[in-house]
Motif scaffolding. Structure first.
Motif, short mmCIF file in Angstrom:
data_model
loop_
_atom_site.label_atom_id
_atom_site.label_comp_id
_atom_site.label_asym_id
_atom_site.label_seq_id
_atom_site.Cartn_x
_atom_site.Cartn_y
_atom_site.Cartn_z
N UNK A 25 0.82 -1.22 0.00
CA UNK A 25 0.00 0.00 0.00
C UNK A 25 0.85 1.28 0.00
N UNK A 26 2.16 1.12 0.13
CA UNK A 26 3.02 2.32 0.11
C UNK A 26 2.92 2.98 -1.26
N UNK A 27 2.65 4.30 -1.32
CA UNK A 27 2.60 4.95 -2.62
C UNK A 27 3.91 4.70 -3.38
N UNK A 28 3.80 4.32 -4.64
CA UNK A 28 4.98 3.90 -5.41
C UNK A 28 5.98 5.04 -5.62
N UNK A 29 5.53 6.29 -5.43
CA UNK A 29 6.43 7.43 -5.58
C UNK A 29 7.70 7.27 -4.73
N UNK A 30 7.56 6.67 -3.53
CA UNK A 30 8.73 6.51 -2.66
C UNK A 30 9.73 5.53 -3.26
N UNK A 31 9.21 4.55 -3.99
CA UNK A 31 10.08 3.54 -4.61
C UNK A 31 10.69 4.12 -5.88
N UNK A 32 9.88 4.83 -6.64
CA UNK A 32 10.37 5.45 -7.88
C UNK A 32 11.48 6.45 -7.58
N UNK A 33 11.34 7.18 -6.49
CA UNK A 33 12.34 8.19 -6.12
C UNK A 33 13.51 7.58 -5.35
N UNK A 34 13.46 6.26 -5.16
CA UNK A 34 14.53 5.53 -4.42
C UNK A 34 14.79 6.18 -3.06
N UNK A 35 13.71 6.54 -2.37
CA UNK A 35 13.85 7.13 -1.03
C UNK A 35 14.41 6.09 -0.07
N UNK A 36 15.21 6.54 0.87
CA UNK A 36 15.71 5.63 1.90
C UNK A 36 14.57 5.31 2.86
N UNK A 37 14.45 4.03 3.19
CA UNK A 37 13.37 3.58 4.07
C UNK A 37 13.98 2.76 5.20
N UNK A 38 13.64 3.12 6.43
CA UNK A 38 14.03 2.29 7.57
C UNK A 38 12.78 1.55 8.03
N UNK A 39 12.83 0.24 7.99
CA UNK A 39 11.70 -0.56 8.47
C UNK A 39 12.11 -1.18 9.79
N UNK A 40 11.33 -0.94 10.83
CA UNK A 40 11.63 -1.53 12.14
C UNK A 40 10.54 -2.54 12.49
N UNK A 41 10.96 -3.74 12.83
CA UNK A 41 10.01 -4.81 13.20
C UNK A 41 10.24 -5.20 14.65
N UNK A 42 9.15 -5.68 15.28
CA UNK A 42 9.23 -6.10 16.68
C UNK A 42 8.59 -7.48 16.79
N UNK A 43 9.07 -8.30 17.70
CA UNK A 43 8.49 -9.65 17.80
C UNK A 43 6.99 -9.55 18.04
N UNK A 44 6.27 -10.51 17.44
CA UNK A 44 4.81 -10.44 17.39
C UNK A 44 4.16 -10.44 18.77
N UNK A 45 4.76 -11.16 19.72
CA UNK A 45 4.10 -11.27 21.03
C UNK A 45 4.12 -9.93 21.77
N UNK A 46 5.29 -9.30 21.82
CA UNK A 46 5.35 -7.98 22.48
C UNK A 46 4.59 -6.94 21.67
N UNK A 47 4.64 -7.10 20.33
CA UNK A 47 3.93 -6.15 19.48
C UNK A 47 2.43 -6.21 19.77
N UNK A 48 1.91 -7.40 19.92
CA UNK A 48 0.49 -7.59 20.23
C UNK A 48 0.12 -6.96 21.57
N UNK A 49 0.93 -7.20 22.58
CA UNK A 49 0.65 -6.65 23.92
C UNK A 49 0.65 -5.12 23.87
N UNK A 50 1.64 -4.56 23.20
CA UNK A 50 1.75 -3.11 23.12
C UNK A 50 0.55 -2.52 22.36
N UNK A 51 0.14 -3.20 21.30
CA UNK A 51 -0.99 -2.74 20.47
C UNK A 51 -2.28 -2.78 21.29
N UNK A 52 -2.44 -3.80 22.09
CA UNK A 52 -3.65 -3.93 22.93
C UNK A 52 -3.76 -2.73 23.88
N UNK A 53 -2.69 -2.44 24.60
CA UNK A 53 -2.73 -1.31 25.55
C UNK A 53 -2.94 0.01 24.82
N UNK A 54 -2.33 0.12 23.65
CA UNK A 54 -2.48 1.35 22.86
C UNK A 54 -3.93 1.54 22.40
#
Ligand code: PPS
Length: 307
Positions: A123-152
């Protein structure tokens, strides 16, 4: 209060109606975000734009603060120039006419812009890929991610009502939460990381050795800072420092949006908090589902850190 001082601005009055989830090309999204989707799709990136992409609650704010510190050469005063949501706008954020949409904030900014998004890769607009923008993707383990999302979702009034912990656990495993399945999100970005300028990092790694990961981000962004500055950035972006910093702890967001009496935005900041939430039965169900969904991938997560 300035409109831009809350996520996209906003009023502090009246009870807020929580949004509904609506599928966008198969991905559940808060209906209020879709009101501005055309502007998101038509957004024009420039090569200097830097994107921070995450599944919600995976360490976005932490990486945002680190990236801003790197770009400001570790100058803490400059990083206090505005709340994080103004310094680094949230691309797809939209919440009615009394709030400034993420795209609108970005149009007003000068380069280099840093942009937050939770969009899955497709779903990322393709403009970011066409422009070769730098992207930092940060991932978190699913279990802690789920807990954090619930409280949020309990405290964030522009997310659907989470229900009980048990109900939320089921919803998360079904991908019936904003931005859909965690597994699809992390795998989708993982599959693209060598095709575009994407730095794929992990919450657990930053927690384990902040300076090592800050250096990694700095190098990726083409900067060179002395060790003493890296030490200072690690200090300023620690959980304790960011929790007390009004420019990074989201206390500037009015309570009809973030009710921090329910749960603070800077909640625990730990690896392994899932153990305080998961029942044995939930853990077993989670593992079976995880195995099935992650099968065949070399993407690995840590759900605890060695002491
Ligand atoms: S959001 O709303 O999607 O942008 O949230 P996000 O920033 O991705 O995730 C919030 C969680 O990250 C924790 N956090 C940190 N942990 C460690 N160190 C630092 N500096 C830090 N900053 C934010 C925050 O506490 C949320 O995790 P939980 O587990 O809920 O505490």
């Amino acid at each position: 209060m300035l409109r831009q001082d809350v996520p996209g601005g906003g009023s502090t009055e009246g009870a807020r109606q929580r949004p509904k989830l609506v599928p966008l090309r198969g991905v559940p999204m808060p209906d209020i975000f879709l009101e501005n989707w055309e502007a998101v799709q038509n957004f024009r990136a420039v090569p200097q734009d830097i994107v921070i992409a995450t599944y919600p609650k995976a360490g976005t704010t932490w990486v945002q603060e680190i990236v801003d510190f790197i770009l400001q050469d570790g100058d803490a005063e400059k990083c206090r120039r505005a709340p994080l949501q103004t310094r680094i706008p949230f691309l797809e954020f939209s919440c009615g006419s009394d709030f400034t949409a993420g795209t609108e904030l970005l149009e007003q900014m000068s380069s280099p812009r840093v942009i937050k998004t939770h969009l899955p890769f497709q779903l990322l607009p393709t403009t970011f890929l066409e422009q070769r923008c730098k992207i930092i993707y940060c991932a978190r383990n699913a279990k802690d991610n789920l807990v954090s999302y619930y409280h949020f979702d309990k405290m964030n009034k522009i997310q659907p009502e989470p229900g009980t912990w048990h109900e939320y656990f089921q919803k998360f495993l079904q991908g019936n939460v904003s931005y859909g399945l965690w597994h699809d999100h992390v795998l989708g970005w993982w599959a693209q990381k060598d095709l575009y300028p994407i730095l794929y990092i992990f919450y657990e790694d930053i927690k384990e050795d902040p300076k090592r990961e800050i250096r990694k981000m700095m190098t990726f962004l083409g900067r060179d800072l002395p060790e003493s500055v890296l030490d200072a950035i690690a200090r300023h972006t620690s959980f304790q420092a960011m929790r007390c910093n009004p420019m990074s702890n989201y206390m500037s967001v009015p309570p009809d949006v973030f009710d921090q009496t329910v749960s603070t935005f800077m909640r625990k900041g730990e690896v392994g908090d899932w153990k305080n939430h998961f029942t044995v039965a939930q853990d077993q169900a989670f593992e079976i589902d995880y195995e099935r969904r992650m099968k065949g991938s070399d993407l690995r997560f840590r759900t605890e850190l060695q002491q």
